[in-house]
Write a protein that holds these residues in place. Sequence first.
Motif, PDB file in Angstrom:
ATOM      1  N   LEU A 116       0.839  -1.204   0.000  1.00  0.00           N
ATOM      2  CA  LEU A 116       0.000   0.000   0.000  1.00  0.00           C
ATOM      3  C   LEU A 116       0.870   1.248   0.000  1.00  0.00           C
ATOM      4  O   LEU A 116       1.833   1.346   0.751  1.00  0.00           O
ATOM      5  N   THR A 117       0.532   2.198  -0.848  1.00  0.00           N
ATOM      6  CA  THR A 117       1.235   3.486  -0.905  1.00  0.00           C
ATOM      7  C   THR A 117       0.206   4.612  -0.931  1.00  0.00           C
ATOM      8  O   THR A 117      -0.945   4.407  -1.349  1.00  0.00           O
ATOM      9  N   PRO A 118       0.594   5.812  -0.520  1.00  0.00           N
ATOM     10  CA  PRO A 118      -0.321   6.952  -0.630  1.00  0.00           C
ATOM     11  C   PRO A 118      -0.788   7.189  -2.060  1.00  0.00           C
ATOM     12  O   PRO A 118      -1.943   7.563  -2.295  1.00  0.00           O
ATOM     13  N   GLN A 139      -2.964 -14.049  -0.152  1.00  0.00           N
ATOM     14  CA  GLN A 139      -1.797 -13.765   0.693  1.00  0.00           C
ATOM     15  C   GLN A 139      -1.976 -12.423   1.396  1.00  0.00           C
ATOM     16  O   GLN A 139      -2.559 -11.486   0.857  1.00  0.00           O
ATOM     17  N   ALA A 140      -1.450 -12.316   2.610  1.00  0.00           N
ATOM     18  CA  ALA A 140      -1.785 -11.212   3.518  1.00  0.00           C
ATOM     19  C   ALA A 140      -1.420  -9.833   2.977  1.00  0.00           C
ATOM     20  O   ALA A 140      -2.205  -8.886   3.110  1.00  0.00           O
ATOM     21  N   THR A 141      -0.250  -9.672   2.368  1.00  0.00           N
ATOM     22  CA  THR A 141       0.188  -8.337   1.970  1.00  0.00           C
ATOM     23  C   THR A 141      -0.781  -7.700   0.977  1.00  0.00           C
ATOM     24  O   THR A 141      -1.279  -6.594   1.189  1.00  0.00           O
ATOM     25  N   SER A 142      -1.070  -8.399  -0.107  1.00  0.00           N
ATOM     26  CA  SER A 142      -1.982  -7.843  -1.109  1.00  0.00           C
ATOM     27  C   SER A 142      -3.409  -7.763  -0.580  1.00  0.00           C
ATOM     28  O   SER A 142      -4.152  -6.832  -0.926  1.00  0.00           O
ATOM     29  N   LEU A 143      -3.824  -8.712   0.246  1.00  0.00           N
ATOM     30  CA  LEU A 143      -5.173  -8.667   0.812  1.00  0.00           C
ATOM     31  C   LEU A 143      -5.349  -7.441   1.697  1.00  0.00           C
ATOM     32  O   LEU A 143      -6.377  -6.758   1.630  1.00  0.00           O
ATOM     33  N   ASN A 144      -4.361  -7.137   2.521  1.00  0.00           N
ATOM     34  CA  ASN A 144      -4.448  -5.957   3.382  1.00  0.00           C
ATOM     35  C   ASN A 144      -4.444  -4.666   2.558  1.00  0.00           C
ATOM     36  O   ASN A 144      -5.152  -3.702   2.884  1.00  0.00           O
ATOM     37  N   THR A 145      -3.661  -4.647   1.478  1.00  0.00           N
ATOM     38  CA  THR A 145      -3.696  -3.485   0.573  1.00  0.00           C
ATOM     39  C   THR A 145      -5.080  -3.352  -0.052  1.00  0.00           C
ATOM     40  O   THR A 145      -5.638  -2.254  -0.136  1.00  0.00           O
ATOM     41  N   LEU A 146      -5.648  -4.472  -0.489  1.00  0.00           N
ATOM     42  CA  LEU A 146      -6.992  -4.463  -1.072  1.00  0.00           C
ATOM     43  C   LEU A 146      -8.004  -3.890  -0.088  1.00  0.00           C
ATOM     44  O   LEU A 146      -8.849  -3.059  -0.468  1.00  0.00           O
ATOM     45  N   ARG A 147      -7.958  -4.309   1.149  1.00  0.00           N
ATOM     46  CA  ARG A 147      -8.921  -3.819   2.151  1.00  0.00           C
ATOM     47  C   ARG A 147      -8.852  -2.304   2.291  1.00  0.00           C
ATOM     48  O   ARG A 147      -9.881  -1.630   2.390  1.00  0.00           O
ATOM     49  N   GLU A 148      -7.645  -1.761   2.288  1.00  0.00           N
ATOM     50  CA  GLU A 148      -7.494  -0.313   2.428  1.00  0.00           C
ATOM     51  C   GLU A 148      -8.003   0.419   1.186  1.00  0.00           C
ATOM     52  O   GLU A 148      -8.603   1.495   1.294  1.00  0.00           O
ATOM     53  N   LEU A 149      -7.790  -0.156   0.016  1.00  0.00           N
ATOM     54  CA  LEU A 149      -8.256   0.478  -1.214  1.00  0.00           C
ATOM     55  C   LEU A 149      -9.778   0.417  -1.316  1.00  0.00           C
ATOM     56  O   LEU A 149     -10.421   1.361  -1.797  1.00  0.00           O
TER      57      LEU A 149
END
Length: 306
Positions: A116-118, A139-149
Amino acid sequence: MNSLFINDKAPSDITINCFGEVLWDCFESGRRLGGAPLNVCLRLNSLGIKAQMLSAVGDDALGHEILDQIKDRQMNTDFIAVNSEKKTSTVEVTLDKSGSASYEIVADTAWDNIVLTPALIEKVKASDIFVFGSLIGRQATSLNTLRELINVAKFKIFDVNLRKPHYELETLIELMNVADFVKLNDDELYEIAHAMGSKFNSLEQNLEFIAEKTNTPYLCVTKGSHGALLKINDQNYYNSGFLIKVVDTVGAGDSFLGSLIYQLCNTTNAQYAVNFACAVGAMVAQSHGATPELPLKDIEEFMDPA
């Protein structure tokens, strides 16, 4: 211009971001550019909607070749990160005698690790539609980025693509609950609905079950050669499919979704939208590769030959 998705913009001004996997589909005959959200993105662009891919490739020859091919198709690659620690994704594709595909997907690749980036947040916040798939949640990294987006997205489209063992029911339900539109195929519909507790046997009853359980206003289920059912609130729209000779089914559902989104951004005629999307899906299935060039004139002629 009025449409079923966007009412305050002309289709040419609508912006869409597709989040998820970019990869190489590896066949006996060679490799082809792939990944469900990339296929959706390419189809949208080919039809005239501004769509951009948010993903990652490895800092390797395969990754740089993906970027070059995407650029060759007149698509921006600014939001496809280059990961120096993870490899570019490859998928071994096996076609059976009917052209149906099975997939062997390498784990822990660059797109599994989208950070995740600004800039990503601002990109999604500024766009009209955000499209994402189920494979990106493995996988956790992309899933957590998805949740924020998802938290900043205006209109969210969830493209379900179940590839065992790369999904968990709990994550699927979480993503369906936050989506405004869910697209899945008939096998996926039955599997998810029954896992959620449905006792129904018909496609329509299970689609209604999921709609009620997830409070989703737009749903679409594809039925292979038998077309698709589009549900918008309490109204169902059917297409029974097109007669074709299948070459391979890879990417047909993705082009169906990209074409459906395109039409739902252009028209209030939901029946025409699902007819158009089924036609494009059929045309892809009778072609080699996931994203063959299909001019609007050819699609219209396929739907209604003179």
